[in-house]
Motif scaffolding. Structure first.
Motif, mmCIF file in Angstrom:
data_model
loop_
_atom_site.group_PDB
_atom_site.id
_atom_site.type_symbol
_atom_site.label_atom_id
_atom_site.label_comp_id
_atom_site.label_asym_id
_atom_site.label_seq_id
_atom_site.Cartn_x
_atom_site.Cartn_y
_atom_site.Cartn_z
ATOM 1 N N ILE A 1 36.347 -24.364 -30.575
ATOM 2 C CA ILE A 1 37.010 -25.641 -30.862
ATOM 3 C C ILE A 1 38.253 -25.437 -31.728
ATOM 4 N N LYS A 2 38.456 -24.201 -32.185
ATOM 5 C CA LYS A 2 39.628 -23.898 -33.001
ATOM 6 C C LYS A 2 40.530 -22.914 -32.273
ATOM 7 N N ASP A 3 41.767 -22.819 -32.719
ATOM 8 C CA ASP A 3 42.628 -21.776 -32.170
ATOM 9 C C ASP A 3 43.083 -20.783 -33.231
ATOM 10 N N LYS A 4 42.665 -21.009 -34.467
ATOM 11 C CA LYS A 4 43.072 -20.099 -35.545
ATOM 12 C C LYS A 4 42.056 -20.200 -36.679
ATOM 13 N N ASN A 5 41.766 -19.047 -37.256
ATOM 14 C CA ASN A 5 40.942 -19.024 -38.461
ATOM 15 C C ASN A 5 41.478 -17.927 -39.368
ATOM 16 N N GLU A 6 41.597 -18.274 -40.652
ATOM 17 C CA GLU A 6 42.247 -17.354 -41.585
ATOM 18 C C GLU A 6 41.317 -17.052 -42.755
ATOM 19 N N ASP A 7 41.332 -15.791 -43.196
ATOM 20 C CA ASP A 7 40.554 -15.400 -44.369
ATOM 21 C C ASP A 7 41.308 -14.288 -45.068
ATOM 22 N N GLY A 8 42.088 -14.675 -46.073
ATOM 23 C CA GLY A 8 42.863 -13.686 -46.798
ATOM 24 C C GLY A 8 43.898 -13.017 -45.925
ATOM 25 N N ARG A 9 43.832 -11.701 -45.840
ATOM 26 C CA ARG A 9 44.810 -10.970 -45.033
ATOM 27 C C ARG A 9 44.475 -10.983 -43.542
ATOM 28 N N PHE A 10 43.335 -11.535 -43.188
ATOM 29 C CA PHE A 10 42.847 -11.497 -41.804
ATOM 30 C C PHE A 10 42.958 -12.872 -41.151
ATOM 31 N N THR A 11 43.557 -12.901 -39.970
ATOM 32 C CA THR A 11 43.663 -14.129 -39.197
ATOM 33 C C THR A 11 43.251 -13.834 -37.761
ATOM 34 N N VAL A 12 42.418 -14.677 -37.210
ATOM 35 C CA VAL A 12 42.048 -14.541 -35.807
ATOM 36 C C VAL A 12 42.645 -15.714 -35.037
ATOM 37 N N PHE A 13 43.267 -15.407 -33.906
ATOM 38 C CA PHE A 13 43.865 -16.397 -33.027
ATOM 39 C C PHE A 13 43.106 -16.401 -31.714
ATOM 40 N N LEU A 14 42.850 -17.592 -31.192
ATOM 41 C CA LEU A 14 42.144 -17.727 -29.926
ATOM 42 C C LEU A 14 42.999 -18.517 -28.939
ATOM 43 N N ASN A 15 43.207 -17.938 -27.769
ATOM 44 C CA ASN A 15 43.918 -18.610 -26.681
ATOM 45 C C ASN A 15 42.931 -18.757 -25.531
ATOM 46 N N LYS A 16 42.310 -19.931 -25.455
ATOM 47 C CA LYS A 16 41.242 -20.124 -24.483
ATOM 48 C C LYS A 16 41.743 -20.066 -23.049
ATOM 49 N N SER A 17 42.912 -20.605 -22.812
ATOM 50 C CA SER A 17 43.435 -20.623 -21.439
ATOM 51 C C SER A 17 43.679 -19.205 -20.930
ATOM 52 N N ALA A 18 44.081 -18.329 -21.835
ATOM 53 C CA ALA A 18 44.324 -16.936 -21.457
ATOM 54 C C ALA A 18 43.086 -16.071 -21.642
ATOM 55 N N LYS A 19 42.041 -16.639 -22.191
ATOM 56 C CA LYS A 19 40.819 -15.884 -22.512
ATOM 57 C C LYS A 19 41.177 -14.647 -23.348
ATOM 58 N N HIS A 20 41.870 -14.904 -24.419
ATOM 59 C CA HIS A 20 42.402 -13.826 -25.243
ATOM 60 C C HIS A 20 42.266 -14.199 -26.713
ATOM 61 N N LEU A 21 41.838 -13.220 -27.505
ATOM 62 C CA LEU A 21 41.897 -13.422 -28.947
ATOM 63 C C LEU A 21 42.485 -12.195 -29.608
ATOM 64 N N SER A 22 43.037 -12.426 -30.783
ATOM 65 C CA SER A 22 43.656 -11.328 -31.499
ATOM 66 C C SER A 22 43.327 -11.424 -32.979
ATOM 67 N N LEU A 23 43.291 -10.278 -33.609
ATOM 68 C CA LEU A 23 43.068 -10.182 -35.047
ATOM 69 C C LEU A 23 44.343 -9.644 -35.677
ATOM 70 N N HIS A 24 44.887 -10.406 -36.642
ATOM 71 C CA HIS A 24 46.077 -9.978 -37.351
ATOM 72 C C HIS A 24 45.692 -9.585 -38.775
ATOM 73 N N ILE A 25 46.172 -8.448 -39.203
ATOM 74 C CA ILE A 25 45.940 -7.992 -40.573
ATOM 75 C C ILE A 25 47.316 -7.835 -41.223
ATOM 76 N N VAL A 26 47.534 -8.660 -42.260
ATOM 77 C CA VAL A 26 48.828 -8.641 -42.930
ATOM 78 C C VAL A 26 48.636 -8.774 -44.450
ATOM 79 N N PRO A 27 49.178 -7.866 -45.260
ATOM 80 C CA PRO A 27 49.726 -6.583 -44.856
ATOM 81 C C PRO A 27 48.618 -5.560 -44.636
ATOM 82 N N SER A 28 48.851 -4.604 -43.813
ATOM 83 C CA SER A 28 47.851 -3.568 -43.553
ATOM 84 C C SER A 28 47.783 -2.598 -44.731
ATOM 85 N N GLN A 29 46.565 -2.139 -45.004
ATOM 86 C CA GLN A 29 46.350 -1.196 -46.097
ATOM 87 C C GLN A 29 45.598 0.026 -45.564
ATOM 88 N N PRO A 30 45.774 1.175 -46.189
ATOM 89 C CA PRO A 30 45.057 2.373 -45.711
ATOM 90 C C PRO A 30 43.542 2.170 -45.628
#
Lengths: 114, 112
Positions: free
Chosen positions: A53-82
């Protein structure tokens, strides 16, 4: 046949930059999605989730995006750390017969260079 | 914090041996799972259980069985170990549907 696909086995990113990990799914009944992180010789740990029911969820440096029509999700990490260097698993699930069993992708190994 | 413990971190067995992998959780979770993780194949579900004495087959149950006599304990049994069962075995628990899973540290099993 894989219902959850992580097509990039590995990803290399410079510290401070954005890491984008991708996941595609084929089952349109999937309605809940999760990301796990796994260090060597340890069990996976939960990172972040999103429901359909959502297209985005964020937790600190981590964000998940959901594109239901494309059946695709992605995880963004900003900024990346070792310390983010690990294998990341995408999981998806749907209710079926009163139960709910997540299906995992094969994982993407992220390396963050200092 | 949820604690999921597995009886061994590393295990070496011989072909044909009967192998028991134990998993214990301390948070009263109803659902418990056994996975195996192999390079390039991700996590594959072997068996799961939603209640005591209840078990359901996952995607790759062949060669395995499970036992859940108590809520906190879920055992994976390899009736006659084979070399293709060499793998990392992961136990997980879950409070209920639509919740995240909590994993144990894993057992690295080698079958010679």
């Amino acid at each position: 046949d894989q219902q959850v696909k992580q097509n990039s086995p590995s990803l290399s990113v410079q510290e401070g930059r954005i890491s984008i990990l991708n996941c595609d799914y084929t089952n349109s009944m999937f309605d809940y999605f999760l990301w796990y992180k796994k260090y060597p010789a340890e069990g996976p740990t939960f990172l972040i989730s999103i429901s359909s029911i959502k297209d985005k969820n964020e937790d600190g440096r981590f964000t998940v995006f959901l594109n239901k029509s494309a059946k695709h999700l992605s995880l963004h990490i900003v900024p990346s750390q070792p310390g983010d260097s690990a294998v990341y698993f995408c999981a998806a699930g749907s209710p079926s017969g009163g139960s709910y069993i997540p299906t995992f992708g094969r994982g993407t190994s992220l390396i963050v260079h200092p | 914090d949820v604690k999921v413990t597995q009886s061994s971190r590393y295990l070496v067995k011989r072909t044909g041996e009967k192998v028991f992998l134990e998993c214990v959780q301390d948070m009263d979770h109803e659902n418990m799972f056994w996975y195996r993780q192999d390079p390039g194949l991700g996590l594959r579900l072997i068996y799961f259980s939603y209640d005591v004495k209840m078990k359901e087959k996952g995607d790759i149950p062949e060669g395995y069985s499970v036992s859940r006599e108590k809520k906190e304990r879920f055992s994976l049994i390899l009736e006659s170990a084979s070399t293709n069962q060499t793998s990392m075995y992961l136990c997980a628990t879950e409070r209920g549907s639509y919740n995240e899973q909590f994993f144990g540290p894993g057992t690295r099993l080698t079958v010679l």
